[in-house]
Design a protein around this motif. Sequence first.
Motif, mmCIF file in Angstrom:
data_model
loop_
_atom_site.group_PDB
_atom_site.id
_atom_site.type_symbol
_atom_site.label_atom_id
_atom_site.label_comp_id
_atom_site.label_asym_id
_atom_site.label_seq_id
_atom_site.Cartn_x
_atom_site.Cartn_y
_atom_site.Cartn_z
ATOM 1 N N LEU A 363 -1.918 -3.926 1.375
ATOM 2 C CA LEU A 363 -1.655 -3.128 2.624
ATOM 3 C C LEU A 363 -2.614 -3.620 3.820
ATOM 4 C CD1 LEU A 363 -1.187 0.679 1.637
ATOM 5 C CD2 LEU A 363 0.588 -1.080 1.620
ATOM 6 N N ALA A 364 -2.046 -3.416 4.950
ATOM 7 C CA ALA A 364 -2.838 -3.764 6.139
ATOM 8 C C ALA A 364 -3.510 -1.994 6.211
ATOM 9 C CB ALA A 364 -1.934 -3.812 7.443
ATOM 10 N N ALA A 365 -4.647 -2.391 6.894
ATOM 11 C CA ALA A 365 -5.437 -1.201 7.080
ATOM 12 C C ALA A 365 -4.634 -0.162 7.741
ATOM 13 C CB ALA A 365 -6.787 -1.422 7.790
ATOM 14 N N GLU A 367 -1.686 0.742 7.759
ATOM 15 C CA GLU A 367 -0.498 1.425 6.968
ATOM 16 C C GLU A 367 -1.296 2.196 5.844
ATOM 17 O OE1 GLU A 367 2.684 1.466 6.945
ATOM 18 O OE2 GLU A 367 3.008 2.321 5.022
ATOM 19 N N TYR B 455 5.325 -4.163 5.134
ATOM 20 C CA TYR B 455 3.753 -3.633 5.212
ATOM 21 C C TYR B 455 2.799 -4.342 4.378
ATOM 22 C CZ TYR B 455 5.447 -0.162 1.873
ATOM 23 O OH TYR B 455 5.766 0.346 0.738
ATOM 24 N N ARG B 457 0.686 -7.593 2.770
ATOM 25 C CA ARG B 457 0.292 -8.809 3.433
ATOM 26 C C ARG B 457 -0.704 -9.787 2.464
ATOM 27 N NH1 ARG B 457 -5.054 -6.675 6.827
ATOM 28 N NH2 ARG B 457 -5.889 -5.702 4.754
ATOM 29 N N PRO B 502 0.897 -8.260 8.346
ATOM 30 C CA PRO B 502 2.014 -7.657 7.683
ATOM 31 C C PRO B 502 3.179 -8.045 8.664
ATOM 32 C CG PRO B 502 0.625 -5.870 8.749
ATOM 33 C CD PRO B 502 -0.029 -7.164 8.933
#
Lengths: 529, 529
Positions: A363-365, A367, B455, B457, B502
């Motif tokens: 996950l990206a931060a 999200e 979302y 990555r 993302p």
Amino acid sequence: MDRRELLKGSAAAVASILSPVGAEAAVKSVATAGKVERWGVFELELNGPSHGNPFVDVTLTAHFTQEHRTVAVKGFYDGDGLYRVRFMPDAEGVWSYTTASSAAELNGKTGHFACAPASEGNRGPVTTANRFHFIYADGSPYSPFGTTTYSYLFATDTNAAVSLEGMRGYFNKSRVCVLPKPLGNNGPELLPFPRSGEGKDATNDYTHFNPAYFRLVEKRILELQGAGIEADCILFHPYDAWGYKAMPNGADDFYLRYVVARFAAYRNVWWSIANEYDLVKTKSMPDWDRYFRIVQAEDPYGHLRSIHHSQVIYDHSRPWCTHASLQSWDFEKSAARREAWNKPIVYDEIQYEGDVDRRWGNLAAEEMVRRFWLATVRGSYASHGEVFRAEETGPHAHEPSWSDAGRLRGDSAAKIRFLHEVIAKYARTGLNEFENSYYLSAGKEGELYLWYFDYHRPSRYDFPLPNTAIFEAVLLDPWERKETKLQGSFTGKSRVDLPGKPYQAILFRKTAEVKGKPTGQVAGPEVMD
Amino acid sequence: MDRRELLKGSAAAVASILSPVGAEAAVKSVATAGKVERWGVFELELNGPSHGNPFVDVTLTAHFTQEHRTVAVKGFYDGDGLYRVRFMPDAEGVWSYTTASSAAELNGKTGHFACAPASEGNRGPVTTANRFHFIYADGSPYSPFGTTTYSYLFATDTNAAVSLEGMRGYFNKSRVCVLPKPLGNNGPELLPFPRSGEGKDATNDYTHFNPAYFRLVEKRILELQGAGIEADCILFHPYDAWGYKAMPNGADDFYLRYVVARFAAYRNVWWSIANEYDLVKTKSMPDWDRYFRIVQAEDPYGHLRSIHHSQVIYDHSRPWCTHASLQSWDFEKSAARREAWNKPIVYDEIQYEGDVDRRWGNLAAEEMVRRFWLATVRGSYASHGEVFRAEETGPHAHEPSWSDAGRLRGDSAAKIRFLHEVIAKYARTGLNEFENSYYLSAGKEGELYLWYFDYHRPSRYDFPLPNTAIFEAVLLDPWERKETKLQGSFTGKSRVDLPGKPYQAILFRKTAEVKGKPTGQVAGPEVMD
């Protein structure tokens, strides 16, 4: 010597108080360094038999009594002829004790000690409160903002120090495995059971424990305690290289009793019966139920108990389960889950921030932060996790990932702390979801309202505040970590201009009652300021 | 005069060909400007009775014949004693016709005309193809990238021009209401039925139509056609100020027959039986089914037919429904829906980009774009919508919003066009979801693979390409609208470094077969380049 003096007693004073009294001469030392304080640990160390198999052969219990209360606490064998009983007193004043044992040397030992007030930062164990929330034993608020460092308890000192540094100040709970995980070059150096043979022929001796392993775990639990972090101790898990996930039933139970006897006196312990229990294919549901019941029966303090799933959610309505510990991010089901279980809900795995190739770990931060806010306005809690690919060169080459007790590398932790600060500041007793709210919101009817707009970005909104109180308002930017207090005060339907970007929040807090009869919906700042 | 000459014929030539032949003298004019082309319109204009109520009293049908085929086409009364029959020929060459009417003046008229090849940009009507996709009648690919301009068909010329300018080049379908919506100061200026009385006492005459209203609608449909935009004509809707959502059954059917007779010859027409049909509380499910069947029976060309819901999804498996037209963004259910309906799925409302206070109308552009990509890799389609608050001052004060045929103000349209361009370039026959893909992906087995990471990555990923072909790869950045062709070629399990942010995508397209026997998984660029 009166009670007051006992309360003042230093460790040395306590030791000297104890030493002259009857059978107390047999007490070799009070292992607890410094004074015994409320929710601290009084530890009784006794010399006893070392022949045969003391883990199996010898029973030891101490009864701790204060006024009308007696608490039975089991002791454990720590190797080299040493036996210990650890007790967490929950009340100040003098406690006396008497031991009972199958070994004559350990039987009928008596003594007493003084329990001093809790020191700064010691708020006691966490328990559930207000139906869907948590609280420290001293009544101060506790909202879990947890993370995941599975291998922390058996990590090397170097890795554990790095991991603890990452957790400190950011998180107040971590999920940690009691049984080891394979860690490649990073350990573990010790194993919980004696093991003989090599490779496929290796066997475990499930009739003995390796006390050094458990002493390491205890050291780590206390490190977490020192940093204000609850140790959500995972008792079983499927990440196994030694056969521990397929121990015979008797060995499972033997292990649980030993662990509870050793750890339960540490106030920051929670019991997580398993991680991804449904991936441990060697166990059936009655096994998991039994583990719960053993832990519940053996633990004199009633530490929190839950179990964490992968695909099949445990029936958290079972009476031995104190709260839900889920692996999911379908926060919209929180209301139904509360209805079904009537317990706090912690979304303990909501996928991880990171960059690995697995879906759960990249996950990206942004999200990750979003999911914390969603959990919050659904009246529930969440835990962080992080897993970045190991660096192949440089000073950090081959370090374990955060989730295996490594370095914190992501960007979400600081943003999660912002939410934690908001909750600590404004919502000390927990937020309940307003299930019929047009936009997601939680709070306490008539007093506190936290709206989170997720991917919506209305440029203004008429907030349906009650007209029975006057509120102040704070715009919250979860990513920029900005709190902006709005001019004026608000009551009734209140129009507020919003920043026109997604993932924003706003909080309204009651500042005063409206005097006299409500006068209907009074619009915001223009009239009330 | 041979067929070749007929095919070359200009409008004047066609008219002169027609004029001397038998009863054709009665044909006042061929309204179609210029030559009649394949999927163009041949329009027969006839003078007939104007007494009584011609809308009700007079029947008129023309049978158009070419070789072995005869197509029955209903005419309609256009006021002022004028009757029209509009015919969309789907084959080049000479067509002859004969009219049949309850009015002697309109009965037994015959004639013929030549149908020329379709001109540039005329690809015929869209129909379903390849189970879950669409195609133009000439076989060229069509993937709906639609928008929503409900009031376009009855908007003022000024507003319609602004709206059309916004759609041009960005969208190839728009959802447009045939019955008017209340628009405040922005219209509508005309109404479809004669109306008398004022305010609450106003009544509609459902036995007559107002031809001027329908001529305006037709003009707008042709404007859309000229811009390459399918007119997804909504026949009923709940946004009503005049009583049209509660017409008697007979009036509903009368209206449908009139609309189909007037519009069906326009190749860019789709029939959407209703918008948010379940909010039209005056109708029951059998009514909606009947409307479908009337439209199907009256339309000689079989234009696409669907119906759009609010809360209750219509049973799109019904035989008269050609595709699904949903209001939702639960794209993960696409596979189950395909299974149930065996038809293309268009998510026709996925909420709107904008800033209004309602949940459906304030998505950030990023979220709108994300939803288009999600729909795509689920093997389905989506439609755009936009609603920003009206400006209160300045040159654009009180303009209608985009969805009511106003100015395009958001940022998603250009990003959606990028996806459209990708699909047009690489995936001309539609993408099917790979349901067991670890990350969301769609394509055509062995030929084309489009992954969208949403979302997630991952910093790299081992793409499980088949080893039976060699692929080229293109990284796609949906927001930056960047295509980056990767060095080398790929076959079998192929590791690719990804951008670490993302909402990225990657596409693999087959460039060659692997000769001889597959040699197992061969990693990417290093070996194949």
